[in-house]
Design a protein around this motif. Structure first.
Motif, PDB file in Angstrom:
ATOM      1  N   UNK A   1     -21.897 -17.971 -20.126  1.00 14.56           N
ATOM      2  CA  UNK A   1     -21.585 -19.392 -19.960  1.00 14.56           C
ATOM      3  C   UNK A   1     -22.017 -20.193 -21.188  1.00 14.56           C
ATOM      4  N   UNK A   2     -23.227 -19.954 -21.656  1.00 14.53           N
ATOM      5  CA  UNK A   2     -23.718 -20.685 -22.828  1.00 14.53           C
ATOM      6  C   UNK A   2     -22.831 -20.421 -24.044  1.00 14.53           C
ATOM      7  N   UNK A   3     -22.299 -19.226 -24.109  1.00 12.73           N
ATOM      8  CA  UNK A   3     -21.438 -18.844 -25.225  1.00 12.73           C
ATOM      9  C   UNK A   3     -20.051 -19.475 -25.115  1.00 12.73           C
ATOM     10  N   UNK A   4     -19.605 -19.733 -23.880  1.00  8.27           N
ATOM     11  CA  UNK A   4     -18.224 -20.188 -23.666  1.00  8.27           C
ATOM     12  C   UNK A   4     -18.102 -21.536 -22.962  1.00  8.27           C
ATOM     13  N   UNK A   5     -19.201 -22.267 -22.821  1.00  2.00           N
ATOM     14  CA  UNK A   5     -19.132 -23.514 -22.065  1.00  2.00           C
ATOM     15  C   UNK A   5     -18.246 -24.565 -22.732  1.00  2.00           C
ATOM     16  N   UNK A   6     -17.970 -24.392 -24.014  1.00  2.00           N
ATOM     17  CA  UNK A   6     -17.050 -25.317 -24.686  1.00  2.00           C
ATOM     18  C   UNK A   6     -15.653 -25.240 -24.071  1.00  2.00           C
ATOM     19  N   UNK A   7     -15.334 -24.100 -23.438  1.00  2.00           N
ATOM     20  CA  UNK A   7     -14.044 -23.949 -22.766  1.00  2.00           C
ATOM     21  C   UNK A   7     -14.086 -24.469 -21.330  1.00  2.00           C
ATOM     22  N   UNK A   8     -15.287 -24.663 -20.813  1.00  2.00           N
ATOM     23  CA  UNK A   8     -15.462 -25.125 -19.434  1.00  2.00           C
ATOM     24  C   UNK A   8     -15.568 -26.646 -19.380  1.00  2.00           C
ATOM     25  N   UNK A   9     -16.410 -27.194 -20.239  1.00  2.00           N
ATOM     26  CA  UNK A   9     -16.675 -28.637 -20.216  1.00  2.00           C
ATOM     27  C   UNK A   9     -15.729 -29.368 -21.162  1.00  2.00           C
ATOM     28  N   UNK A  10     -14.454 -29.318 -20.832  1.00  2.00           N
ATOM     29  CA  UNK A  10     -13.445 -29.957 -21.671  1.00  2.00           C
ATOM     30  C   UNK A  10     -12.205 -30.273 -20.846  1.00  2.00           C
ATOM     31  N   UNK A  11     -11.456 -31.270 -21.302  1.00  2.00           N
ATOM     32  CA  UNK A  11     -10.184 -31.613 -20.662  1.00  2.00           C
ATOM     33  C   UNK A  11      -9.003 -30.957 -21.385  1.00  2.00           C
ATOM     34  N   UNK A  12      -9.291 -30.212 -22.417  1.00  2.00           N
ATOM     35  CA  UNK A  12      -8.243 -29.604 -23.232  1.00  2.00           C
ATOM     36  C   UNK A  12      -7.479 -28.515 -22.476  1.00  2.00           C
ATOM     37  N   UNK A  13      -6.152 -28.582 -22.535  1.00  2.00           N
ATOM     38  CA  UNK A  13      -5.326 -27.537 -21.927  1.00  2.00           C
ATOM     39  C   UNK A  13      -5.423 -26.232 -22.714  1.00  2.00           C
ATOM     40  N   UNK A  14      -5.757 -26.345 -23.992  1.00  2.00           N
ATOM     41  CA  UNK A  14      -5.920 -25.145 -24.817  1.00  2.00           C
ATOM     42  C   UNK A  14      -7.068 -24.284 -24.291  1.00  2.00           C
ATOM     43  N   UNK A  15      -8.084 -24.930 -23.748  1.00  2.16           N
ATOM     44  CA  UNK A  15      -9.231 -24.197 -23.213  1.00  2.16           C
ATOM     45  C   UNK A  15      -8.813 -23.323 -22.039  1.00  2.16           C
ATOM     46  N   UNK A  16      -7.883 -23.821 -21.238  1.00  2.00           N
ATOM     47  CA  UNK A  16      -7.382 -23.042 -20.105  1.00  2.00           C
ATOM     48  C   UNK A  16      -6.722 -21.757 -20.598  1.00  2.00           C
ATOM     49  N   UNK A  17      -5.932 -21.879 -21.647  1.00  4.38           N
ATOM     50  CA  UNK A  17      -5.270 -20.710 -22.234  1.00  4.38           C
ATOM     51  C   UNK A  17      -6.308 -19.730 -22.769  1.00  4.38           C
ATOM     52  N   UNK A  18      -7.324 -20.266 -23.433  1.00  2.00           N
ATOM     53  CA  UNK A  18      -8.389 -19.413 -23.973  1.00  2.00           C
ATOM     54  C   UNK A  18      -9.098 -18.651 -22.854  1.00  2.00           C
ATOM     55  N   UNK A  19      -9.386 -19.334 -21.753  1.00  2.00           N
ATOM     56  CA  UNK A  19     -10.087 -18.691 -20.640  1.00  2.00           C
ATOM     57  C   UNK A  19      -9.225 -17.615 -19.976  1.00  2.00           C
ATOM     58  N   UNK A  20      -7.932 -17.884 -19.861  1.00  2.00           N
ATOM     59  CA  UNK A  20      -7.024 -16.878 -19.292  1.00  2.00           C
ATOM     60  C   UNK A  20      -7.004 -15.634 -20.176  1.00  2.00           C
TER      61      UNK A  20
END
Length: 213
Positions: free
Chosen positions: A142-161
């Motif tokens: 989580x600490x490594x990837x929380x930038x993808x969690x705490x964001x409104x960016x749709x790009x983050x969703x793609x990254x997480x998938x």
């Protein structure tokens, strides 16, 4: 902070009668901590639905096969890592959705995550040593990837998938198969987002509002 796994068992016994109806659950809870712990249950359920509703069902079956873990000890470490990582990114996807729905919960997101892990570990009947190891691993991730969690960016969703896809280490070289699997996984995530438990979130927000100020 590691939560007492017995708390999840007690919680389940307490609310099993209600078929886990969020209105009844959140009406009963009186403290900030208990409200977050209850929300963690619904987040865990949604994350699990992503995990099981995707194109890797056979591998998931292996992950949760206790007999496999006993008789194939040499591969257990890898299997456990896949199990932990896959659940982690499924969980992060739901937490990202939660953040997008109400970013005022940012300071509580990690607490919700830890509550979800507690419910998951109880449901999977992990022993205390396994539970502690999984919490440490998921917290690190989580600490490594929380930038993808705490964001409104749709790009983050793609990254997480994509990170969820990578967590299974399919070892597939065929580009068409990879594209197909990612497409199916994307559909699975999209379905989970459409079926997001707004009923639970709305009940939580209604009761939690008095603790905000």
């Amino acid at each position: 902070m590691l939560k007492d796994k017995k708390k999840a068992l007690e919680w389940k016994k307490k609310f099993n009668y209600s078929n886990f109806n969020p209105k009844l659950i959140f009406r009963t809870e009186k403290t900030k901590e208990s409200l977050i712990f209850s929300l963690g249950f619904f987040v865990m359920v949604m994350a699990s639905e992503i995990l099981f509703n995707q194109p890797f069902k056979n591998k998931i079956g292996v992950i949760h096969n206790k007999v496999f873990k006993v008789f194939f000890n040499k591969r257990f470490e890898k299997i456990e890592r896949i199990e932990n990582t896959a659940f982690s990114f499924s969980l992060f996807l739901i937490l990202n959705k939660l953040y997008k729905e109400d970013d005022t919960l940012e300071s509580q997101i990690k607490e919700v995550m830890l509550s979800s892990i507690c419910h998951w570990s109880s449901a999977m009947n992990f022993n205390d040593k396994e539970y502690a190891r999984k919490v440490a691993f998921i917290e690190f991730l989580y600490e490594k990837n929380k930038k993808f969690v705490l964001t409104h960016s749709d790009e983050a969703l793609i990254d997480l998938i994509f990170l969820l896809y990578k967590s299974f280490e399919i070892g597939e070289a065929d580009k068409k198969i990879i594209q197909k699997n990612i497409a199916v996984l994307g559909f699975s995530v999209s379905k989970a987002m459409k079926e997001f438990r707004y009923d639970a979130l709305n009940e939580f927000k209604d009761k939690f509002s008095k603790f905000r100020y």
